[in-house]
Structures are given as structure tokens and as C-alpha cells.
Write a protein that holds these residues in place. Structure first.
Motif, PDB file in Angstrom:
ATOM      1  N   SER A  82      -6.296  21.132  -2.095  1.00  0.00           N
ATOM      2  CA  SER A  82      -6.599  20.788  -0.711  1.00  0.00           C
ATOM      3  C   SER A  82      -7.551  19.593  -0.689  1.00  0.00           C
ATOM      4  O   SER A  82      -8.166  19.239  -1.703  1.00  0.00           O
ATOM      5  CB  SER A  82      -7.259  21.968   0.000  1.00  0.00           C
ATOM      6  N   GLU A  83      -7.662  18.974   0.461  1.00  0.00           N
ATOM      7  CA  GLU A  83      -8.605  17.870   0.615  1.00  0.00           C
ATOM      8  C   GLU A  83     -10.015  18.319   0.255  1.00  0.00           C
ATOM      9  O   GLU A  83     -10.752  17.585  -0.427  1.00  0.00           O
ATOM     10  CB  GLU A  83      -8.563  17.358   2.053  1.00  0.00           C
ATOM     11  N   GLU A  84     -10.384  19.513   0.671  1.00  0.00           N
ATOM     12  CA  GLU A  84     -11.721  20.031   0.376  1.00  0.00           C
ATOM     13  C   GLU A  84     -11.924  20.204  -1.129  1.00  0.00           C
ATOM     14  O   GLU A  84     -13.003  19.882  -1.663  1.00  0.00           O
ATOM     15  CB  GLU A  84     -11.937  21.372   1.084  1.00  0.00           C
ATOM     16  N   PRO A 109       6.095  14.848  -1.978  1.00  0.00           N
ATOM     17  CA  PRO A 109       6.219  14.396  -0.584  1.00  0.00           C
ATOM     18  C   PRO A 109       5.185  14.996   0.364  1.00  0.00           C
ATOM     19  O   PRO A 109       4.935  14.444   1.434  1.00  0.00           O
ATOM     20  CB  PRO A 109       7.640  14.839  -0.198  1.00  0.00           C
ATOM     21  N   TYR A 110       4.571  16.116  -0.021  1.00  0.00           N
ATOM     22  CA  TYR A 110       3.532  16.719   0.825  1.00  0.00           C
ATOM     23  C   TYR A 110       2.394  15.739   1.065  1.00  0.00           C
ATOM     24  O   TYR A 110       1.816  15.690   2.156  1.00  0.00           O
ATOM     25  CB  TYR A 110       3.005  17.994   0.168  1.00  0.00           C
ATOM     26  N   PHE A 111       2.062  14.968   0.026  1.00  0.00           N
ATOM     27  CA  PHE A 111       0.972  13.999   0.155  1.00  0.00           C
ATOM     28  C   PHE A 111       1.519  12.728   0.802  1.00  0.00           C
ATOM     29  O   PHE A 111       1.883  11.764   0.147  1.00  0.00           O
ATOM     30  CB  PHE A 111       0.325  13.733  -1.205  1.00  0.00           C
ATOM     31  N   THR A 112       1.581  12.781   2.119  1.00  0.00           N
ATOM     32  CA  THR A 112       2.063  11.652   2.907  1.00  0.00           C
ATOM     33  C   THR A 112       1.057  10.514   2.859  1.00  0.00           C
ATOM     34  O   THR A 112      -0.091  10.678   2.415  1.00  0.00           O
ATOM     35  CB  THR A 112       2.244  12.083   4.366  1.00  0.00           C
ATOM     36  N   ASP A 113       1.481   9.351   3.334  1.00  0.00           N
ATOM     37  CA  ASP A 113       0.556   8.213   3.402  1.00  0.00           C
ATOM     38  C   ASP A 113      -0.694   8.579   4.205  1.00  0.00           C
ATOM     39  O   ASP A 113      -1.813   8.213   3.835  1.00  0.00           O
ATOM     40  CB  ASP A 113       1.249   7.008   4.046  1.00  0.00           C
ATOM     41  N   GLU A 114      -0.502   9.280   5.278  1.00  0.00           N
ATOM     42  CA  GLU A 114      -1.637   9.652   6.128  1.00  0.00           C
ATOM     43  C   GLU A 114      -2.626  10.529   5.369  1.00  0.00           C
ATOM     44  O   GLU A 114      -3.844  10.310   5.435  1.00  0.00           O
ATOM     45  CB  GLU A 114      -1.141  10.389   7.374  1.00  0.00           C
ATOM     46  N   ARG A 115      -2.110  11.516   4.634  1.00  0.00           N
ATOM     47  CA  ARG A 115      -2.995  12.407   3.878  1.00  0.00           C
ATOM     48  C   ARG A 115      -3.730  11.638   2.780  1.00  0.00           C
ATOM     49  O   ARG A 115      -4.932  11.825   2.561  1.00  0.00           O
ATOM     50  CB  ARG A 115      -2.195  13.555   3.262  1.00  0.00           C
ATOM     51  N   ILE A 116      -2.988  10.789   2.062  1.00  0.00           N
ATOM     52  CA  ILE A 116      -3.615  10.033   0.976  1.00  0.00           C
ATOM     53  C   ILE A 116      -4.697   9.106   1.522  1.00  0.00           C
ATOM     54  O   ILE A 116      -5.811   9.033   0.983  1.00  0.00           O
ATOM     55  CB  ILE A 116      -2.544   9.242   0.194  1.00  0.00           C
ATOM     56  N   ASP A 118      -6.396   9.389   4.235  1.00  0.00           N
ATOM     57  CA  ASP A 118      -7.521  10.181   4.729  1.00  0.00           C
ATOM     58  C   ASP A 118      -8.428  10.602   3.575  1.00  0.00           C
ATOM     59  O   ASP A 118      -9.659  10.500   3.662  1.00  0.00           O
ATOM     60  CB  ASP A 118      -6.998  11.411   5.473  1.00  0.00           C
ATOM     61  N   ILE A 119      -7.830  11.043   2.483  1.00  0.00           N
ATOM     62  CA  ILE A 119      -8.609  11.471   1.317  1.00  0.00           C
ATOM     63  C   ILE A 119      -9.354  10.287   0.707  1.00  0.00           C
ATOM     64  O   ILE A 119     -10.552  10.367   0.401  1.00  0.00           O
ATOM     65  CB  ILE A 119      -7.685  12.127   0.270  1.00  0.00           C
ATOM     66  N   VAL A 120      -8.651   9.181   0.518  1.00  0.00           N
ATOM     67  CA  VAL A 120      -9.280   7.989  -0.049  1.00  0.00           C
ATOM     68  C   VAL A 120     -10.452   7.537   0.822  1.00  0.00           C
ATOM     69  O   VAL A 120     -11.552   7.238   0.325  1.00  0.00           O
ATOM     70  CB  VAL A 120      -8.260   6.847  -0.209  1.00  0.00           C
ATOM     71  N   GLY A 121     -10.236   7.486   2.132  1.00  0.00           N
ATOM     72  CA  GLY A 121     -11.283   7.050   3.043  1.00  0.00           C
ATOM     73  C   GLY A 121     -12.514   7.923   2.979  1.00  0.00           C
ATOM     74  O   GLY A 121     -13.656   7.427   3.006  1.00  0.00           O
ATOM     75  N   LYS A 122     -12.325   9.243   2.884  1.00  0.00           N
ATOM     76  CA  LYS A 122     -13.469  10.152   2.831  1.00  0.00           C
ATOM     77  C   LYS A 122     -14.227  10.022   1.509  1.00  0.00           C
ATOM     78  O   LYS A 122     -15.463  10.121   1.481  1.00  0.00           O
ATOM     79  CB  LYS A 122     -12.993  11.590   3.056  1.00  0.00           C
ATOM     80  N   ILE A 123     -13.499   9.812   0.410  1.00  0.00           N
ATOM     81  CA  ILE A 123     -14.176   9.611  -0.875  1.00  0.00           C
ATOM     82  C   ILE A 123     -15.015   8.339  -0.836  1.00  0.00           C
ATOM     83  O   ILE A 123     -16.189   8.317  -1.251  1.00  0.00           O
ATOM     84  CB  ILE A 123     -13.155   9.553  -2.031  1.00  0.00           C
ATOM     85  N   GLN A 145       0.037  -0.815   0.419  1.00  0.00           N
ATOM     86  CA  GLN A 145      -0.870  -1.602   1.249  1.00  0.00           C
ATOM     87  C   GLN A 145      -1.784  -0.681   2.076  1.00  0.00           C
ATOM     88  O   GLN A 145      -2.987  -0.949   2.217  1.00  0.00           O
ATOM     89  CB  GLN A 145      -0.077  -2.512   2.180  1.00  0.00           C
ATOM     90  N   LYS A 146      -1.243   0.408   2.595  1.00  0.00           N
ATOM     91  CA  LYS A 146      -2.044   1.350   3.379  1.00  0.00           C
ATOM     92  C   LYS A 146      -3.150   1.971   2.525  1.00  0.00           C
ATOM     93  O   LYS A 146      -4.296   2.098   2.980  1.00  0.00           O
ATOM     94  CB  LYS A 146      -1.147   2.458   3.949  1.00  0.00           C
ATOM     95  N   TYR A 147      -2.808   2.355   1.297  1.00  0.00           N
ATOM     96  CA  TYR A 147      -3.824   2.959   0.430  1.00  0.00           C
ATOM     97  C   TYR A 147      -4.929   1.950   0.115  1.00  0.00           C
ATOM     98  O   TYR A 147      -6.110   2.295   0.082  1.00  0.00           O
ATOM     99  CB  TYR A 147      -3.209   3.450  -0.886  1.00  0.00           C
ATOM    100  N   PHE A 148      -4.517   0.719  -0.120  1.00  0.00           N
ATOM    101  CA  PHE A 148      -5.480  -0.339  -0.431  1.00  0.00           C
ATOM    102  C   PHE A 148      -6.400  -0.577   0.761  1.00  0.00           C
ATOM    103  O   PHE A 148      -7.624  -0.692   0.610  1.00  0.00           O
ATOM    104  CB  PHE A 148      -4.725  -1.620  -0.795  1.00  0.00           C
ATOM    105  N   ASP A 149      -5.828  -0.637   1.944  1.00  0.00           N
ATOM    106  CA  ASP A 149      -6.617  -0.844   3.155  1.00  0.00           C
ATOM    107  C   ASP A 149      -7.565   0.324   3.416  1.00  0.00           C
ATOM    108  O   ASP A 149      -8.631   0.154   4.020  1.00  0.00           O
ATOM    109  CB  ASP A 149      -5.705  -1.048   4.363  1.00  0.00           C
ATOM    110  N   ALA A 150      -7.173   1.529   2.959  1.00  0.00           N
ATOM    111  CA  ALA A 150      -8.024   2.704   3.130  1.00  0.00           C
ATOM    112  C   ALA A 150      -9.185   2.722   2.153  1.00  0.00           C
ATOM    113  O   ALA A 150     -10.124   3.508   2.319  1.00  0.00           O
ATOM    114  CB  ALA A 150      -7.197   3.979   2.972  1.00  0.00           C
TER     115      ALA A 150
END
Length: 345
Positions: A82-84, A109-116, A118-123, A145-150
Motif C-alpha cells: 500500500s502507499e502507507e 496495471p494496479y499501479f496506474t500513473d495516478e497512483r505512481i 501520488d506516491i512519488v510526490g509524497k516521497i 513524463q508524468k512520473y518525471f514531472d511528479a
């Protein structure tokens, strides 16, 4: 110093015929390894960087013939953090001196771009002085590109083999070598510190395939190169094949250090799996990175890419302490640092 090693050291290149001769030389080559360590020390001194490995999922949609978490393996134990749980691993790691976290998993596939993202941003928000590395397989350029921007700093995607015929023998037809190569080029263009790499001693591999790997890496010019021996897994189609040899893997580490003096080059867990002192020997062949496991102990055995993986029962602090002693025994020192590639822009 032999003429071959001297030429490799001075020109940072050899012909294919010379590389073949160097790769196929038998035995533990003290001269080659000593030269590699000397080159490494000129770039990084005696420092060894640590990466906190967090294995976030053992689900994978791919069916690579060599991998224990391939989708067709009905015996594989599946889990997702989980994210936690991922953030808790980072907290533990930070307190132990880790300044890079590596989120690795199957292509889930569970780890969508949005989930990834979100996790990267919080770290990155909680640990702004740390680097985040992703190792989550083939994605679209838009996703990268989305992950990099996050906030993701690095991406690891081993090409596994650059030999076209060899690639087809290791992967089902649905996986295309050119797509994987294009992913690596996309990552470079976006601005990541990019890592690639290959298996040594995999089924059907020839010396010519290893030379193709070196040539591809010379074209790509990655910031990190991760190589390790092929190790069999009992629940894959390659269960009857012999695992890769330690000496050949060490020889390839040393050759890579000569070709790429400033690259970040891990002494991999797989090296430590095929030999009790494999990681120390990797450092003594030119490597300068180690990757202790920060994953919760309860899931480590489930992330089973190959058989007999080491350190599955150790707590994070135990892994960190054990590796620090091992690194020191080889004459090097672990440092608290992000460990960016030297001169990366």
C-alpha cells in the motif's frame, strides 16, 4: 599490464574481436579488476552508494521465460504494498542513512500513473533531499513524463539482451525488443538519470550477444548499468538451465567500468546469491553501488525473480549493517549521499 587491458584503459574501446578475446579469457583476472578499481577510484574514490530497494508488487502482466513472477507462474505468491507501507519503508530507510529509494515491481496495471505519481510526490515532499528511482518496466513516453514531472529522478530498465535473436529466445512474441530500446531512449530524452543492463550467462547467450550489449550501451550512454548473473527459478521454462558464472559476470563488470568510467555500477544481490562474497568481489571489479532491501520482511520471499535470493529474512537495519561491514571488508566505505552520477546534467 597486458596490451589488451592497456588499450581498453587508454582508448575506452576495443574491436569486437578484442572484446571477444577479453570476455572469453578464463579465470580470475586480477590485472583487469585492479585496473577497473583504479578507474573507479579516480571518479568516486572509495565511496560506495546505497540504494534502498522497495519491491512494491509481485504481480506482472508479462511472461518472460526467465522470471519467477511471470504471469503464467501459478505458484508465485502475489502481493502489493500500500502507499502507507511504501512510505513507512522510506521513513525506516531515511533513518538508516538512505538517500535514494528505488521503487521496483512487476508490470502491475494496479499501479496506474495516478497512483505512481501520488506516491512519488509524497516521497519527494517528505524527503526533499532524496532521489526517487523507479523500476516498473515498459511504459508510454507520456507516462514516463508524468512520473518525471511528479519528481522521479531516475529510471531503471534493463534491456536484458541486445542480441535480436537472443531476445526472442528469452521473451514471448508479444514483447518487442525495439519497444524496450525506445523506452530507454524516451527516458534519456525526458531527462532522467537512466539505468539499463543485462543478464550474464542466460540461456542461449553467446559471446557475440554480450558484445552487442556493450555496443548498445555505448550508443545509449546510460548513467547506471545493472548487470547480474542469470539465476534459474524452479517454476519457469528455464528451470533446467545452469545459472551464470561468477567470474564471467565479474569480468563484464570490470569491462563496463573501463568503457564507462563515471557510470553508477551496482554490485547486485544476484552476485551475492551465486557466491557468499559476490558483492564484495563486484566492488573489487569496479562496482560502486549496493542495494539493500527495505521491503517489509513479510513480502521479501514473495518477490522471487530467481531461486535462493539472499537477505529475505533480515530487517532493514540488519541489511544495512551487514552490507556496511561487507563493504568495509573489501576496503571501501558506505556514504550517506544521493549518489548521483558524476557530471550528470
Amino acid at each position: 599490464m597486458s596490451k589488451l587491458i592497456e588499450q581498453l584503459r587508454e582508448k575506452r574501446n576495443l574491436t569486437d574481436e578484442q572484446l571477444k578475446e577479453l570476455i572469453e579469457t578464463d579465470g580470475y583476472d586480477k590485472e583487469l579488476f585492479a585496473s577497473a578499481v583504479d578507474i573507479r577510484e579516480k571518479a568516486y574514490g572509495r565511496d560506495v552508494y546505497i540504494r534502498g530497494l522497495i519491491e512494491i508488487s509481485s504481480y506482472c502482466k508479462n511472461d518472460c521465460y526467465y522470471c519467477g513472477i511471470r504471469r503464467s507462474n501459478e505458484k508465485a505468491q502475489r502481493y502489493r504494498l500500500s502507499e502507507e507501507e511504501i512510505l513507512e519503508c522510506c521513513v525506516t530507510g531515511y533513518d538508516l542513512g538512505f538517500r535514494t529509494f528505488v521503487l521496483q515491481g512487476g508490470e502491475d496495471p494496479y499501479f496506474t500513473d495516478e497512483r505512481i505519481c501520488d506516491i512519488v510526490g509524497k516521497i519527494k515532499k517528505r524527503f526533499p533531499d532524496c532521489a526517487v528511482t523507479l523500476s516498473l518496466g515498459e511504459k508510454s513516453r507520456e507516462s514516463y513524463q508524468k512520473y518525471f514531472d511528479a519528481g522521479a529522478d531516475r529510471y531503471l530498465l534493463r534491456h536484458e539482451t541486445a542480441g535480436a535473436e537472443h531476445y526472442r529466445k528469452l521473451h514471448p512474441a508479444e514483447l518487442l525488443q525495439e519497444k524496450r530500446m525506445q523506452c530507454l531512449r524516451d527516458l534519456k530524452e525526458i531527462g532522467y538519470q537512466v539505468g539499463s543492463g543485462f543478464m550474464v550467462g542466460s540461456p542461449y547467450q553467446k559471446t557475440e550477444d554480450l558484445i552487442s550489449d556493450l555496443r548498445f550501451l555505448q550508443e545509449l550512454q546510460p548513467d547506471m548499468i545493472g548487470i547480474g548473473p542469470f539465476i534459474t527459478h524452479q517454476d519457469t521454462p528455464f528451470r533446467e538451465f545452469t545459472s551464470g558464472e561468477l567470474t564471467l559476470c565479474l569480468r563484464m563488470v570490470a569491462i563496463l567500468r573501463h568503457l564507462f568510467p563515471e557510470v553508477l555500477l551496482p554490485a547486485t544481490t544476484a552476485l551475492g546469491t551465486i557466491h557468499p562474497s559476490g558483492r564484495e568481489l563486484g566492488l573489487l571489479a569496479g562496482a560502486n553501488v549496493v542495494m539493500p532491501n527495505l521491503s517489509p520482511v513479510g513480502v521479501r520471499e514473495k518477490y522471487s525473480l530467481y531461486d535462493n535470493k539472499i537477505c529475505t529474512g533480515e530487517e532493514a537495519a540488519e541489511c544495512r549493517g551487514c552490507l556496511e561491514n561487507r563493504v568495509a571488508s573489501a576496503g571501501f566505505q558506505i556514504v550517506v549521499d544521493r549518489g548521483d552520477r558524476k557530471n550528470f546534467k
